[in-house]
Write an enzyme that holds these catalytic residues in place. Structure first.
Site: not given
Length: 569
Positions: A113, A192, A216
């Site tokens: 990420k 996210s 998330s």
């Protein structure tokens, strides 16, 4: 011609033939597509052991999928092609001896990420302000989990897209744009960690990491038919991950199978002097590797409660509310952030409950199981006063030489850091007449009343029904609604993503896992979430594995090479 010439030519021919015979046959595209689509870590390692594929060939296969589909789905912001191929070549060059011990992720292509530091790469954190030419946040070192991934033999093929600062339930970033859902590019993958879930479910990588401050990892995993693991906070280090709210932040694996997630979690877990919350984890956690807990039939005889407040949709304000906020204001804030459970989500959840019961589990519905009062207690776990401290700590160690703190960034760039990570959002810093100012938690005389005490009370309230009703854990919808269509206004505005009622997991740091719970009538995935007692991560993965083996819900999406909204706002 010399009389030796025919003899020499013959030797050359034989030599070339022998070399050709010794060289492995180049695999066909159809063979690789058949073998590698939906491949698991154990399957991939068997291919390597049989010398069917080289690491380079496998990495090239994944990179080709990125080239083919990423322009539409926009899951991967930065493709680290040359670094990945160089790492693959190094692994291919390693001598294969009977005594060679390879890491558990040897030759496994993964994604990271974009808020997670990779040495020499820009940690965009989804924010254009970290990508300004000449002022990029180039990581001086790897995040702790990246160090562990590399040591385990993983091949890092890129940084995945995410919303600015991980501060959204959908996946639009100012640094890269919008990520689409792999099952239908028009729909949201959630945020996210939406970039990681789209990359993994679309077979652009075998697995990846997500981060989770309020939902998330789990919420986007639920939209995309993948496994999302939120470990007990402290089992895995978050050092080197750009924080949104460091008291709530966590990281864990996102994978297509529970087995792969368990292998990845075993690699990620461990104590780290850079993250104080990990320092007693070895004594408290169930011992790894976590694959030891994966057994069929683990749901038989288990009892799971359904949190009542999730069914009613009671709201828990993100970052919580300090003790100084009056009850009437707190009640209004919670009401404003309530998220009703949509009828279609309740319907598919009840089908999942039937499947749980068919697998031998007991599912308990009772109004006393985490009622609305639990949500009110959790709402008082207040963390917003301390977000700037987390940003300062991160930049001090993982920021570039140009700026190692908030003030240094503003001086170097001539603009401030984003309001969410320095505690200057008006909606969070001013609640009624109460101003929430930034302070280090260690120096805050109100930290006990605002954070430590309500967190302790929330954890006690979470554990009470488990003991009273002899429950092994909780089960509930991971999100309160299906993924929204981002081509259409939602409630009169641009969609801000699907939403969940699961931020309480972050507030108390208990483990949770999302599994593939089924599908809505239109074909989009539904995610089922389990949570359990702190430090029982192995047991939790065992429940997830038994569910996976009992249902076999996972299927890959059908991807498109042309589609709607690849660059939607």
């Amino acid at each position: 011609m010399s009389v030796l010439a025919p003899f020499l030519l013959g030797l050359i021919s034989v030599s070339m033939a022998c070399s050709a015979a010794a060289k492995p046959r180049a695999p066909s595209q159809s063979d690789m597509d058949h073998d590698l689509l939906e491949v698991t870590i154990p399957q991939l390692q068997r291919f390597y052991a049989k010398h069917k594929y080289t690491v380079t060939q496998v990495v090239q296969w994944y990179l080709a999928r990125v080239d083919r589909y990423n322009g539409i789905y926009r899951a991967i912001e930065t493709v680290t092609r040359s670094e990945a191929l160089a790492a693959a070549a190094r692994e291919d060059a390693e001598p294969a001896k009977a005594t060679t011990v390879r890491g558990p992720l040897w030759g496994v292509p993964i994604v990271i990420k974009a808020n997670t530091s990779m040495e020499g790469q820009v940690t965009t954190d989804g924010w254009a302000g970290y990508t300004i030419p000449g002022h990029e946040l180039v990581a001086p070192r790897d995040a702790t989990i990246v160090v562990k991934f590399r040591a385990a033999g993983a091949i890092l093929i890129g940084h995945t897209n995410m919303p600015d600062f991980a501060n959204s339930d959908t996946n639009r970033s100012s640094s890269y744009g919008r990520t689409g859902n792999a099952f239908d590019v028009r729909f949201s993958p959630g945020g996210s960690s939406g970039g990681t879930v789209t990359a993994v479910t679309a077979n652009m990588a075998l697995l990846g990491n997500g981060t989770d401050t309020g939902n998330s990892i789990r919420m986007p995993a639920a939209t995309s038919a993948v496994i999302g693991v939120f470990p007990t906070r402290g089992l895995v280090s978050i050092a080197g991950i750009a924080p949104l709210d460091w008291l709530l932040d966590n990281t864990g694996p996102i994978a297509r199978t529970v087995t792969d997630a368990a292998i990845a979690l075993s690699v990620m877990a461990g104590e780290d002097p850079l993250d104080s919350r990990t320092l007693d984890s070895a004594a408290r956690a169930q011992p790894g590797p976590y694959t030891r807990y994966l057994k069929s039939g683990q749901l038989k005889g288990k009892r799971f409660g359904v949190p009542s407040f999730i069914l009613t949709g009671a709201g828990i304000p993100f970052h919580g509310l300090p003790a100084a906020v009056p009850e009437d204001i707190a009640a209004k804030q919670s009401a404003d952030q309530s998220i009703p459970l949509r009828p279609e989500t309740l319907g598919v959840f009840m089908r999942a409950v039937d499947e749980l019961r068919a697998a031998g589990a007991t599912v308990v519905f009772d109004d006393s199981i985490l009622p609305d009062s639990f949500a009110r207690i959790a709402s008082r776990v207040s963390t917003y006063s301390y977000v700037r401290e987390g940003t300062e700590r991160f930049l001090n160690v993982f920021g570039p030489a140009q700026y190692r703190g908030v003030a240094e960034y503003e001086k170097a760039v001539g603009a401030p850091l984003g309001a969410p990570i320095i505690g200057e959002e008006p909606s969070n810093s001013q609640i009624g007449d109460v101003t929430i100012s930034q302070i280090d938690i260690e120096k805050d005389p109100d930290a006990e009343a605002n954070y430590h005490d309500p967190r302790g009370r929330t954890l006690a309230a979470y554990l009470e029904p488990l003991e009273r009703l002899h429950l092994d854990g909780y089960v509930y919808p991971a999100i309160q609604m299906p993924p929204p269509d981002e081509t259409m206004p939602q409630n009169g505005a641009l969609s801000d993503g699907p939403h969940s009622a699961t931020s309480w997991v972050n507030m108390i740091g208990v483990p949770a896992v999302v599994v593939v719970g089924g599908y809505y009538r239109g074909g989009l995935p539904f995610g089922l979430e389990f949570s359990a007692r702190p430090w029982r991560d192995g047991d939790l993965l065992g429940y997830a594995y038994a569910w996976e083996r009992a249902t076999h819900h996972r299927h890959p999406p059908t991807l498109v090479e042309k589609g709607l909204l690849p660059n939607a706002p």
